[in-house]
Design a protein around this motif. Sequence first.
Motif: not given
Length: 186
Positions: A121-137, A173-185
């Motif tokens: 499957a190959i495709g594309g779409g739009v996403t929306y999200g929010y990033s909650f800052v937990l700390g400096r990194h 179709a739904p292409l993405k659903l996520g709750v991600s942990f992010v580490y800023i290098i």
Amino acid sequence: LIMRLELQKLKHYSIVAVMGAMSLSAHAQRISVKTNALYWAVATPNIGAEFRLNRHFTLGIEGLANKLKVGSKLNSRVVAVTPEVRYWFSIRPQAGHFVGLMGMGTDYDVTLKNKVYKGTAIGGGVTYGYSFVLGRHWSLEATAGVGLLHVRDLNHAAYEAEPKETKSSIKFAPLKLGVSFVYIIK
């Protein structure tokens, strides 16, 4: 043969996307790595990287893969790559609300309750999200996305011989659903 060509295209586009992201990282002032906890919850290891392009735009790429067997009811192998460009609304980069344009390429072979789903499957779409800052990194990111997929697959019962024809369709179709942990290098 067609399935092999599609898989080769998927691999080629993935390599080009990774090389492009790596070349942009030299100019980026902020780089982060992330992993989606929802994918881990369904035994699908994943990793992503995001590169800041300027104050409001980032370029990210995520990859996931699984090979899972649960009794005789589920046997799956899935590999996917999702590049994404995001626009961040906040003054602080990679924090707050964002919208994005994403692509997706996947190769799959799933047997579920005696039904086989095998294809690309190959495709594309739009996403929306929010990033909650937990700390400096550290950040916690929630995101969802929808779009269109061009699916080429063989569907058949597990006990039948594989069909000779590949079906092709375009699906919303739904292409993405996520709750991600992010580490800023940096």
